[in-house]
Write a protein that holds these residues in place. Structure first.
Motif, PDB file in Angstrom:
ATOM      1  N   PRO A 117       0.763  -1.110   0.048  1.00 30.63           N
ATOM      2  CA  PRO A 117       0.056  -0.036  -0.093  1.00 30.63           C
ATOM      3  C   PRO A 117       0.737   1.281   0.159  1.00 30.63           C
ATOM      4  O   PRO A 117       1.937   1.349   0.862  1.00 30.63           O
ATOM      5  CB  PRO A 117      -0.889  -0.099   1.261  1.00 30.63           C
ATOM      6  CG  PRO A 117      -0.872  -1.749   1.638  1.00 30.63           C
ATOM      7  CD  PRO A 117       0.225  -2.168   1.087  1.00 30.63           C
ATOM      8  N   ARG A 118       0.452   2.137  -0.966  1.00 31.44           N
ATOM      9  CA  ARG A 118       1.516   3.406  -1.130  1.00 31.44           C
ATOM     10  C   ARG A 118       1.697   4.035   0.162  1.00 31.44           C
ATOM     11  O   ARG A 118       2.651   4.767   0.478  1.00 31.44           O
ATOM     12  CB  ARG A 118       0.933   4.081  -2.132  1.00 31.44           C
ATOM     13  CG  ARG A 118       2.144   4.954  -2.860  1.00 31.44           C
ATOM     14  CD  ARG A 118       1.622   5.719  -4.024  1.00 31.44           C
ATOM     15  NE  ARG A 118       0.975   4.912  -5.095  1.00 31.44           N
ATOM     16  CZ  ARG A 118       0.027   5.245  -6.197  1.00 31.44           C
ATOM     17  NH1 ARG A 118      -0.652   6.143  -5.847  1.00 31.44           N
ATOM     18  NH2 ARG A 118      -0.366   4.334  -6.816  1.00 31.44           N
ATOM     19  N   LYS A 119       0.630   4.207   0.952  1.00 33.61           N
ATOM     20  CA  LYS A 119       0.642   4.966   2.265  1.00 33.61           C
ATOM     21  C   LYS A 119       1.775   4.567   3.025  1.00 33.61           C
ATOM     22  O   LYS A 119       2.294   5.088   3.892  1.00 33.61           O
ATOM     23  CB  LYS A 119      -0.713   4.810   2.771  1.00 33.61           C
ATOM     24  CG  LYS A 119      -1.143   6.087   3.233  1.00 33.61           C
ATOM     25  CD  LYS A 119      -2.609   6.258   3.947  1.00 33.61           C
ATOM     26  CE  LYS A 119      -2.882   5.438   5.316  1.00 33.61           C
ATOM     27  NZ  LYS A 119      -4.099   5.271   5.494  1.00 33.61           N
ATOM     28  N   GLN A 120       2.145   3.334   3.022  1.00 34.90           N
ATOM     29  CA  GLN A 120       3.193   2.568   4.013  1.00 34.90           C
ATOM     30  C   GLN A 120       4.474   2.610   3.527  1.00 34.90           C
ATOM     31  O   GLN A 120       5.366   3.004   4.324  1.00 34.90           O
ATOM     32  CB  GLN A 120       2.850   1.138   3.970  1.00 34.90           C
ATOM     33  CG  GLN A 120       1.327   0.700   4.479  1.00 34.90           C
ATOM     34  CD  GLN A 120       0.773   1.388   5.933  1.00 34.90           C
ATOM     35  OE1 GLN A 120       1.733   1.568   6.779  1.00 34.90           O
ATOM     36  NE2 GLN A 120      -0.362   1.428   5.956  1.00 34.90           N
ATOM     37  N   ALA A 158      14.648 -12.969  -3.738  1.00 37.49           N
ATOM     38  CA  ALA A 158      14.672 -11.690  -4.133  1.00 37.49           C
ATOM     39  C   ALA A 158      13.568 -10.978  -4.221  1.00 37.49           C
ATOM     40  O   ALA A 158      12.348 -11.676  -4.721  1.00 37.49           O
ATOM     41  CB  ALA A 158      15.799 -11.559  -5.159  1.00 37.49           C
ATOM     42  N   PHE A 159      13.376  -9.734  -3.944  1.00 38.51           N
ATOM     43  CA  PHE A 159      12.451  -9.070  -4.072  1.00 38.51           C
ATOM     44  C   PHE A 159      12.762  -7.679  -4.983  1.00 38.51           C
ATOM     45  O   PHE A 159      14.068  -7.336  -5.231  1.00 38.51           O
ATOM     46  CB  PHE A 159      11.742  -8.260  -2.842  1.00 38.51           C
ATOM     47  CG  PHE A 159      11.134  -9.249  -1.760  1.00 38.51           C
ATOM     48  CD1 PHE A 159       9.885  -9.718  -2.006  1.00 38.51           C
ATOM     49  CD2 PHE A 159      11.956  -9.756  -0.975  1.00 38.51           C
ATOM     50  CE1 PHE A 159       9.282 -10.356  -1.236  1.00 38.51           C
ATOM     51  CE2 PHE A 159      11.382 -10.808   0.028  1.00 38.51           C
ATOM     52  CZ  PHE A 159      10.219 -11.161  -0.162  1.00 38.51           C
ATOM     53  N   SER A 160      11.649  -7.456  -5.896  1.00 45.34           N
ATOM     54  CA  SER A 160      12.203  -6.499  -7.098  1.00 45.34           C
ATOM     55  C   SER A 160      12.536  -5.000  -6.332  1.00 45.34           C
ATOM     56  O   SER A 160      11.891  -4.856  -5.288  1.00 45.34           O
ATOM     57  CB  SER A 160      11.170  -6.096  -7.947  1.00 45.34           C
ATOM     58  OG  SER A 160       9.901  -6.386  -7.363  1.00 45.34           O
ATOM     59  N   ALA A 161      13.357  -4.455  -7.044  1.00 44.22           N
ATOM     60  CA  ALA A 161      13.635  -2.995  -6.459  1.00 44.22           C
ATOM     61  C   ALA A 161      12.507  -1.879  -6.464  1.00 44.22           C
ATOM     62  O   ALA A 161      11.804  -2.074  -7.637  1.00 44.22           O
ATOM     63  CB  ALA A 161      14.912  -2.383  -7.081  1.00 44.22           C
ATOM     64  N   PRO A 162      12.300  -1.244  -5.591  1.00 43.96           N
ATOM     65  CA  PRO A 162      11.418  -0.344  -5.531  1.00 43.96           C
ATOM     66  C   PRO A 162      11.708   0.811  -6.612  1.00 43.96           C
ATOM     67  O   PRO A 162      12.881   0.956  -6.941  1.00 43.96           O
ATOM     68  CB  PRO A 162      11.193   0.399  -4.314  1.00 43.96           C
ATOM     69  CG  PRO A 162      12.466  -0.012  -3.351  1.00 43.96           C
ATOM     70  CD  PRO A 162      12.967  -1.104  -4.159  1.00 43.96           C
ATOM     71  N   LYS A 163      10.550   1.361  -7.190  1.00 45.72           N
ATOM     72  CA  LYS A 163      10.625   2.292  -8.397  1.00 45.72           C
ATOM     73  C   LYS A 163      11.462   3.630  -7.809  1.00 45.72           C
ATOM     74  O   LYS A 163      12.274   4.320  -8.454  1.00 45.72           O
ATOM     75  CB  LYS A 163       9.488   2.686  -8.986  1.00 45.72           C
ATOM     76  CG  LYS A 163       8.745   1.463  -9.501  1.00 45.72           C
ATOM     77  CD  LYS A 163       8.969   1.137 -10.860  1.00 45.72           C
ATOM     78  CE  LYS A 163       8.230  -0.187 -11.293  1.00 45.72           C
ATOM     79  NZ  LYS A 163       8.735  -1.331 -10.301  1.00 45.72           N
ATOM     80  N   LYS A 164      10.976   3.784  -6.531  1.00 43.94           N
ATOM     81  CA  LYS A 164      11.776   5.288  -5.889  1.00 43.94           C
ATOM     82  C   LYS A 164      12.700   4.620  -4.823  1.00 43.94           C
ATOM     83  O   LYS A 164      12.491   3.601  -4.447  1.00 43.94           O
ATOM     84  CB  LYS A 164      10.554   6.018  -5.410  1.00 43.94           C
ATOM     85  CG  LYS A 164       9.968   6.901  -6.534  1.00 43.94           C
ATOM     86  CD  LYS A 164       8.837   7.956  -5.830  1.00 43.94           C
ATOM     87  CE  LYS A 164       7.594   7.404  -5.490  1.00 43.94           C
ATOM     88  NZ  LYS A 164       6.562   8.022  -4.766  1.00 43.94           N
ATOM     89  N   GLY A 165      13.596   5.714  -4.408  1.00 40.73           N
ATOM     90  CA  GLY A 165      14.373   5.433  -3.480  1.00 40.73           C
ATOM     91  C   GLY A 165      15.436   4.571  -3.882  1.00 40.73           C
ATOM     92  O   GLY A 165      15.418   3.717  -4.881  1.00 40.73           O
ATOM     93  N   ALA A 169      18.608   1.649   0.718  1.00 38.80           N
ATOM     94  CA  ALA A 169      17.318   1.871   1.648  1.00 38.80           C
ATOM     95  C   ALA A 169      16.444   0.710   1.612  1.00 38.80           C
ATOM     96  O   ALA A 169      16.062  -0.020   2.554  1.00 38.80           O
ATOM     97  CB  ALA A 169      16.707   3.048   1.499  1.00 38.80           C
ATOM     98  N   ALA A 170      16.478  -0.300   0.385  1.00 40.99           N
ATOM     99  CA  ALA A 170      15.695  -1.334   0.441  1.00 40.99           C
ATOM    100  C   ALA A 170      16.371  -2.313   1.032  1.00 40.99           C
ATOM    101  O   ALA A 170      15.547  -2.953   1.694  1.00 40.99           O
ATOM    102  CB  ALA A 170      15.599  -1.698  -1.349  1.00 40.99           C
TER     103      ALA A 170
END
Ligand code: BES
Ligand code: MN
Ligand code: ZN
Length: 497
Positions: A117-120, A158-165, A169-170
């Protein structure tokens, strides 16, 4: 489990299994759409065929999709997009891990963290992803005769890298989640161990072992030490047992010297028979879990050390066995606590508060910033909040708010109950400063009111985890709660959330 962050187009990733999400109403996540495009519409076809309807909890394993490098593609149903919140996100992650566990894949890439959820935020999404993964994959097989063959088990995820950041940090968020997940596993295993193995002595050995592995300073006080300190209340609980009581002190100091520590106090009754006020026989085996507060302190401190949080935290574990031996405390006995206050023991089954009160007095010497005790304290808490929510009681609103918020963020939730003076009346005794029970009404609150008499010198909160520390029935087992709540509380205090 080896966790990592992976960037790149989903269809190009070389992996044993690629996990992508599909909502109800045919809507695909970006990763699912990329796989669909690369395979010339195979995912759409499957959705049209009715084999994957996107319902929450559903999944479908596909082999060797054309145009896709992954050996397998796991479609995971996400339910209705509009209803997709924290709970649905965690459920989808859990379903994906259960499905992966049943495949032959030893490594996988999941794109589900993109759906957090984007809010999190994406850090939250990755932290939760690691926590849920380790929670689902946890297995207790210490005493199993047929241990499962692990040679074909999922070992790299593995988890895909977030678009932002940043990737850094990931990776940090993922590592925090792994630390919390491993802390929960320690808490679960200590809880699940049989009470003839997991005794106060065993817990103290485990604490010393944790100290050796992490650099946390651990000391164990023996009965004679406790006698010198005047812990008459704590010691009275162990009188009927052959097992010697222990008082474990763990000190993690990575903050500034001048920073007052957070003190965590965990109830460590390794078996609660009730004592002379013997419990009924049915389900009594579950009273091996009466040390889950203690186990959660150990699990949280292990996580804390793994995350290297720059704060000071002290763990205190009073640990005893509550048994009805010939030397056991009787109803009617009066004991003197370390604080000097006297207690008339009206029911030997209300023993948790009797060991906690002396630990809470001992906590004063650390001049704490705050003290949080964690205890499977009252059956009444299960009546009030069920197995979903831990009870939260406090003499300090800011501390209560911080713990409540940590529960929300981690989805390891707690709800506050009052500890108003009005309830103190129920603890009156004709023969001592207080009785150890307050009658049927508001049983969880009067238990907290008892503790409140020993916590006047600092900000204090109490978590009653009687309903949340373990599950009964066919999935009987410790849950590892409230390690996520406590770890998030400490992450927040360390400014690392
Ligand atoms: N460990 C129990 C509380 C408990 C009971 C936890 C059932 C989980 C499931 C505690 O020591 C206890 O026995 N409490 C009594 C207090 C009463 C005698 C005032 C209880 O809740 O019945
Ligand atoms: Mn009891
Ligand atoms: Zn108990």
């Amino acid at each position: 489990m080896e966790f990592s962050i992976k960037s790149g187009s989903p269809e190009k990733l070389r992996t044993g299994a690629l996990v992508v999400g599909v909502f109800e109403s045919r809507k695909m996540t970006a990763a699912a759409a990329a796989v669909d495009a690369a395979s010339k519409g195979r995912v759409s076809e499957i959705i049209d065929s009715g084999d994957m309807d996107g319902k929450a909890g559903s999944s479908l394993l596909l082999h060797k999709l054309p145009g896709v490098n992954a050996e397998r593609v796991l479609l995971v149903g996400l339910g209705k997009e509009k209803e997709f919140g924290i709970r649905e996100y965690r459920d989808a992650l859990g379903a994906s891990i259960r499905a992966l566990r049943d495949t032959g894949a030893t490594d996988a890439v999941s794109t589900l963290a993109d759906t957090a959820p984007r809010k999190q935020g994406s850090a939250w999404g990755l932290r939760q992803a690691a926590i849920v993964t380790l929670d689902v994959l946890y297995r207790y097989d210490t005493h199993a005769r047929n241990k499962k063959d692990d040679s074909r088990a999922l070992t790299r995820l593995a988890f895909s890298a977030p678009k932002k950041g940043s990737t850094g940090a990931a990776e940090t968020a993922l590592a925090q989640g792994a630390a919390i997940g491993h802390g929960m596993a320690l808490t679960k295993t200590l809880g699940n161990l049989p009470p003839n193995v997991c005794t106060p002595t065993y817990l103290s050995e485990q604490a010393l072992d944790l100290g050796r592995k992490t650099g946390i300073a651990v000391t164990v006080l023996e009965r004679a030490d406790m006698q010198k300190l005047g812990m008459g209340s704590l010691l009275s609980v162990s009188n009927g047992s052959r097992q010697p009581p222990k008082f474990i002190v763990l000190e993690y100091r990575a903050g500034k010297k001048a920073d007052a520590p957070v003190v965590l106090v965990g109830k460590g009754v390794t078996f609660d028979s009730g004592g002379i006020s013997l419990k009924p026989g049915e389900g009594m085996d579950e009273m091996k879990y009466d040390m889950c507060g203690a186990a959660s302190v150990l699990g949280t401190m292990q996580a804390l050390a793994a995350m290297k949080l720059p704060i000071n935290v002290v763990g205190l574990i009073p640990t005893v066995e509550n048994m009805p031996g010939g030397a056991a405390t009787r109803p009617g006995d009066v004991v003197k606590s370390m604080s000097g206050q006297t207690i008339e023991i009206l029911n030997t089954d209300a023993e948790g508060r009797l060991i906690l009160c002396d630990a809470l007095t001992y906590a004063e010497r650390f001049e704490p910033a705050c003290v949080v005790d964690i205890a499977t304290l009252t059956g009444a808490c299960i009546i009030a909040l069920g197995h979903v929510t831990s009870g939260l009681m406090a003499n300090d609103d800011a501390l209560a708010d911080a713990l409540f918020a940590a529960g929300q963020t981690s989805h390891d939730r707690a709800w506050r109950l009052p500890v108003w003076e009005d309830y103190q009346e129920q603890l009156k005794s004709n023969f001592a400063d207080m009785g150890n029970i307050g009658g049927r009404p508001a049983g969880s609150i009067t238990a907290a009111c008892f503790l409140a008499r020993f916590t006047k010198k600092y900000a204090w909160a109490h978590l009653d985890i009687a309903g949340t520390a373990w599950k009964s029935g066919k999935d009987k087992g410790a849950t590892g709660r409230p390690v996520p709540l406590l770890a998030h509380f400490l992450l927040d205090r360390a400014g690392k959330l």
